[in-house]
Design an enzyme around this catalytic site. Sequence first.
Site, short mmCIF file in Angstrom:
data_model
loop_
_atom_site.label_atom_id
_atom_site.label_comp_id
_atom_site.label_asym_id
_atom_site.label_seq_id
_atom_site.Cartn_x
_atom_site.Cartn_y
_atom_site.Cartn_z
N CYS A 111 0.84 -1.20 0.00
CA CYS A 111 0.00 0.00 0.00
C CYS A 111 0.88 1.26 0.00
O CYS A 111 1.48 1.58 -1.01
CB CYS A 111 -0.98 -0.04 1.16
SG CYS A 111 -2.36 1.13 0.99
N HIS A 210 -3.62 -5.00 0.73
CA HIS A 210 -3.09 -5.39 2.03
C HIS A 210 -3.05 -6.91 2.17
O HIS A 210 -3.95 -7.51 2.75
CB HIS A 210 -3.94 -4.78 3.15
CG HIS A 210 -3.66 -3.32 3.37
ND1 HIS A 210 -2.71 -2.88 4.25
CD2 HIS A 210 -4.17 -2.23 2.77
CE1 HIS A 210 -2.65 -1.56 4.22
NE2 HIS A 210 -3.53 -1.14 3.32
N GLU A 212 -1.38 -8.73 4.09
CA GLU A 212 -1.30 -9.21 5.48
C GLU A 212 -2.68 -9.52 6.05
O GLU A 212 -2.80 -10.27 7.02
CB GLU A 212 -0.57 -8.17 6.36
CG GLU A 212 -1.38 -6.95 6.77
CD GLU A 212 -1.47 -5.87 5.71
OE1 GLU A 212 -1.99 -4.78 6.00
OE2 GLU A 212 -1.02 -6.11 4.57
#
Length: 251
Positions: A111, A210, A212
Amino acid sequence: MTRPLIGISAYVESAAWGVWRGVRSVLVPEAYVRAVTAAGGRAVVLPPDDEDGDVLAVLDGLLLAGGADVGPGRYGQPPDPRTEDRPDRDDGELTLLATALAAELPVLGVCRGMQLLAVAYGGTLHQHLPDVVGHEVHRPAPGVYGAHPVRFVPGSLAAAVLTGVNQVNSYHHQAVADPGRLAVSGWAGDGVIEAVEDPGRPFVLGVQWHPENEPDPRPITALVRAAAGDRPGAAVTAPDDAARSVGSRAT
């Protein structure tokens, strides 16, 4: 076998926990750490420090995490009123990135981290994406991730890492306008640049979403594997002028 050490760039923000409120703190969402650990790496949190690129000498890879906006002065633009930058993060992360690139370490930008990569490579950003694409899909509401389709350049590092992925999450109001010397290797359906990479290096990758927070955080897993010595090869040509602008490669 020693786990590869992955440095994760951290935030400095006002935080609250237990009885403490409004304490200026160094932090990073645990999801990054979990993803690195699950992939077999050891996470090392890196506070902003523009004089300590030497820390990369003991690390095996660098993850530039998401967060607030990159300062527009870094790419020669006046600030939009809606831009919220963090000069300390810019200073510290650009130092880390320059050192990592000089040392040929694997680098992943997530990001904001992808946007910082683009700026470091001579690119520019759209400071408020809804003004460009005319919608809020990439950040539907405060604290709410958007979901949208994505496609990758065949033969690219992004395509190799993300085989079978055709939808990702997003939470951002800025985006890469010009990738500079990076190659664009992924787009959203509306033409927003979703992945960039340096085809001249074994593993320098930026993703706009994202990973994660995905059930299968493949870019982070790939970073850890590259840091351990498993570096997937891929060839991507540098983007032509048409590929640089939002909307020019929409499907």
